[in-house]
Design an enzyme around this catalytic site. Sequence first.
Site, PDB file in Angstrom:
ATOM      1  N   ARG A  46      12.722  -0.737 -14.186  1.00  0.00           N
ATOM      2  CA  ARG A  46      13.732  -0.066 -15.015  1.00  0.00           C
ATOM      3  C   ARG A  46      13.912   1.408 -14.643  1.00  0.00           C
ATOM      4  NH1 ARG A  46      15.884  -1.986 -19.936  1.00  0.00           N
ATOM      5  NH2 ARG A  46      16.388  -4.134 -19.482  1.00  0.00           N
ATOM      6  N   GLU A  91     -13.440  -3.789   2.906  1.00  0.00           N
ATOM      7  CA  GLU A  91     -12.928  -4.718   1.892  1.00  0.00           C
ATOM      8  C   GLU A  91     -12.333  -5.903   2.637  1.00  0.00           C
ATOM      9  OE1 GLU A  91     -10.605  -3.144  -1.328  1.00  0.00           O
ATOM     10  OE2 GLU A  91      -9.677  -5.093  -1.714  1.00  0.00           O
ATOM     11  N   ARG A 110       6.925   2.909  -3.716  1.00  0.00           N
ATOM     12  CA  ARG A 110       7.704   1.928  -4.492  1.00  0.00           C
ATOM     13  C   ARG A 110       7.109   1.652  -5.880  1.00  0.00           C
ATOM     14  NH1 ARG A 110       6.306  -3.684  -1.370  1.00  0.00           N
ATOM     15  NH2 ARG A 110       7.028  -2.539   0.442  1.00  0.00           N
ATOM     16  N   HIS A 111       5.838   1.953  -6.076  1.00  0.00           N
ATOM     17  CA  HIS A 111       5.310   1.821  -7.450  1.00  0.00           C
ATOM     18  C   HIS A 111       4.556   3.092  -7.862  1.00  0.00           C
ATOM     19  CE1 HIS A 111       2.075   0.173  -4.962  1.00  0.00           C
ATOM     20  NE2 HIS A 111       2.665  -0.992  -4.819  1.00  0.00           N
ATOM     21  N   HIS A 153      -7.551  -9.363  -2.919  1.00  0.00           N
ATOM     22  CA  HIS A 153      -6.204  -9.866  -2.671  1.00  0.00           C
ATOM     23  C   HIS A 153      -6.078 -11.325  -3.098  1.00  0.00           C
ATOM     24  CE1 HIS A 153      -2.287  -8.714  -1.052  1.00  0.00           C
ATOM     25  NE2 HIS A 153      -2.119 -10.016  -1.101  1.00  0.00           N
ATOM     26  N   GLY A 154      -5.243 -11.529  -4.081  1.00  0.00           N
ATOM     27  CA  GLY A 154      -4.964 -12.891  -4.539  1.00  0.00           C
ATOM     28  C   GLY A 154      -6.074 -13.495  -5.384  1.00  0.00           C
ATOM     29  N   THR A 196       3.682  -7.401  -0.471  1.00  0.00           N
ATOM     30  CA  THR A 196       2.352  -6.866  -0.757  1.00  0.00           C
ATOM     31  C   THR A 196       1.591  -6.798   0.569  1.00  0.00           C
ATOM     32  OG1 THR A 196       0.331  -7.210  -2.051  1.00  0.00           O
ATOM     33  CG2 THR A 196       1.499  -9.194  -1.347  1.00  0.00           C
ATOM     34  N   THR A 197       0.359  -6.286   0.544  1.00  0.00           N
ATOM     35  CA  THR A 197      -0.392  -6.113   1.799  1.00  0.00           C
ATOM     36  C   THR A 197      -0.788  -7.481   2.350  1.00  0.00           C
ATOM     37  OG1 THR A 197      -1.282  -4.183   0.666  1.00  0.00           O
ATOM     38  CG2 THR A 197      -2.208  -4.705   2.823  1.00  0.00           C
ATOM     39  N   GLU A 216      -5.823   3.360  -2.221  1.00  0.00           N
ATOM     40  CA  GLU A 216      -5.425   2.680  -0.976  1.00  0.00           C
ATOM     41  C   GLU A 216      -4.286   3.454  -0.325  1.00  0.00           C
ATOM     42  OE1 GLU A 216      -4.134  -1.234  -1.880  1.00  0.00           O
ATOM     43  OE2 GLU A 216      -5.890  -1.666  -3.076  1.00  0.00           O
ATOM     44  N   ASP A 224      -1.513  -0.886  -9.887  1.00  0.00           N
ATOM     45  CA  ASP A 224      -0.179  -0.715  -9.290  1.00  0.00           C
ATOM     46  C   ASP A 224       0.879  -1.530 -10.014  1.00  0.00           C
ATOM     47  OD1 ASP A 224      -1.404   0.680  -7.278  1.00  0.00           O
ATOM     48  OD2 ASP A 224      -1.269  -0.932  -5.810  1.00  0.00           O
ATOM     49  N   HIS A 225       0.440  -2.723 -10.442  1.00  0.00           N
ATOM     50  CA  HIS A 225       1.411  -3.673 -11.006  1.00  0.00           C
ATOM     51  C   HIS A 225       2.032  -3.180 -12.309  1.00  0.00           C
ATOM     52  CE1 HIS A 225      -0.033  -6.470  -7.940  1.00  0.00           C
ATOM     53  NE2 HIS A 225      -1.183  -5.881  -8.159  1.00  0.00           N
ATOM     54  N   ASN A 260      -6.799  -3.098 -10.111  1.00  0.00           N
ATOM     55  CA  ASN A 260      -5.654  -2.511  -9.403  1.00  0.00           C
ATOM     56  C   ASN A 260      -4.477  -2.413 -10.384  1.00  0.00           C
ATOM     57  OD1 ASN A 260      -3.237  -2.287  -7.953  1.00  0.00           O
ATOM     58  ND2 ASN A 260      -4.272  -2.930  -6.072  1.00  0.00           N
ATOM     59  N   HIS A 283      -2.519   2.164  -5.061  1.00  0.00           N
ATOM     60  CA  HIS A 283      -2.029   2.236  -3.687  1.00  0.00           C
ATOM     61  C   HIS A 283      -0.864   3.223  -3.654  1.00  0.00           C
ATOM     62  CE1 HIS A 283      -0.537  -0.290   0.031  1.00  0.00           C
ATOM     63  NE2 HIS A 283      -0.585   1.003   0.284  1.00  0.00           N
ATOM     64  N   ARG A 322       1.825   4.114  -1.684  1.00  0.00           N
ATOM     65  CA  ARG A 322       2.567   3.627  -0.510  1.00  0.00           C
ATOM     66  C   ARG A 322       3.448   4.714   0.080  1.00  0.00           C
ATOM     67  NH1 ARG A 322       3.830  -1.403   1.168  1.00  0.00           N
ATOM     68  NH2 ARG A 322       2.530  -3.036   0.340  1.00  0.00           N
TER      69      ARG A 322
HETATM   70  N1  PXP Z   1      -7.290  -4.826  -2.477  1.00  0.00           N
HETATM   71  C1  PXP Z   1      -6.356  -4.299  -1.657  1.00  0.00           C
HETATM   72  C2  PXP Z   1      -6.811  -3.474  -0.500  1.00  0.00           C
HETATM   73  C3  PXP Z   1      -4.982  -4.506  -1.896  1.00  0.00           C
HETATM   74  O1  PXP Z   1      -4.041  -3.978  -1.074  1.00  0.00           O
HETATM   75  C4  PXP Z   1      -4.597  -5.265  -3.031  1.00  0.00           C
HETATM   76  C5  PXP Z   1      -3.129  -5.492  -3.296  1.00  0.00           C
HETATM   77  O2  PXP Z   1      -2.510  -4.343  -3.705  1.00  0.00           O
HETATM   78  C6  PXP Z   1      -5.604  -5.753  -3.871  1.00  0.00           C
HETATM   79  C7  PXP Z   1      -6.937  -5.550  -3.552  1.00  0.00           C
HETATM   80  C8  PXP Z   1      -5.284  -6.519  -5.122  1.00  0.00           C
HETATM   81  O3  PXP Z   1      -4.600  -7.681  -4.807  1.00  0.00           O
HETATM   82  P1  PXP Z   1      -3.965  -8.558  -5.985  1.00  0.00           P
HETATM   83  O4  PXP Z   1      -2.945  -7.721  -6.659  1.00  0.00           O
HETATM   84  O5  PXP Z   1      -3.413  -9.740  -5.271  1.00  0.00           O
HETATM   85  O6  PXP Z   1      -5.100  -8.894  -6.920  1.00  0.00           O
END
Ligand code: PXP
Length: 260
Positions: free
Chosen positions: A17, A150, A48-49, A213-214, A99-100, A69, A8-9, A6, A42, A44
């Site tokens: 910035r 998922e 936002r990202h 997630h996490g 976050t979700t 997503e 997005d980060h 993922n 994702h 959104r």
């Molecule tokens: N899967 C889904 C559906 C998510 O929404 C996210 C968070 O954006 C992730 C996986 C990845 O989660 P994390 O960034 O905590 O690894």
Amino acid sequence: MNLGVNIDHIAVLREARRINDPDPLMALAICAQNGADQITIHLREDRRHINDDDALKIIKSSPLPVNLECSIDEKIIDIICDLKPFRATLVPEKREEVTTEGGLDLFSNSKRLKNAVNKLQANGIEVSLFIDPTLKSIEESKKLGVEFVELHTGSFANIFAMLNTSLSHSSHSIKELELSKDELKKLLEQSLEHIKTSSIKAKELGLNVAAGHGLNYQNIKLITPIKEICELNIGQSIIARSVFTGLANAVKEIKELCKR
Ligand code: PXP
């Protein structure tokens, strides 16, 4: 076990910035060359990202399948149908969340959800639902006719962190309860059991099972033995590690841990 990275980060960092650096596009080749099987982003509602331009460029140029997503908002679904990613994962979205924070509510929104699923599938897009690991959610997902689910591992990841690290997890509802180690161990076992039984049920019903997630370099070891899960989507921990080790190493290391 397949790995979806993922990215997005990376856009989160860019948006800190509001300039064009770092560019999430630059991650595609690095992820592909270091063992990733899929790119996850994702789009959104509040952008936002990841924004529309990112999504378009990523889908056009990714050497790996893109799992996009999104919420079930009609306007967003239309955009996704035009973008035509390999897969769309429907997720709940709240403006105020960091976050979700949980799985989709499959029950109060079933008509809108079904419309979104039908529209995406009619456009040749595979559909996944991001759901809490419960048998009811699995059965309802099957009824909605999707190919993938998922499982939301956020609760498992938070309990793991409370037990094993000094990380603070602001979204965790049991944070204030001051549970003992034994109580936390029991909760961790229970949350893992929910993930296992949901995975088995989903597989029995013919659904493909992903989880995310996490997840990170420590807690992943409890998830990989669940053979029904064929894919993990991981973002935060990979990008966090890449600050210190570089993205190539961070992806390579987590891919190694995905092997069972
Ligand atoms: N899967 C889904 C559906 C998510 O929404 C996210 C968070 O954006 C992730 C996986 C990845 O989660 P994390 O960034 O905590 O690894």
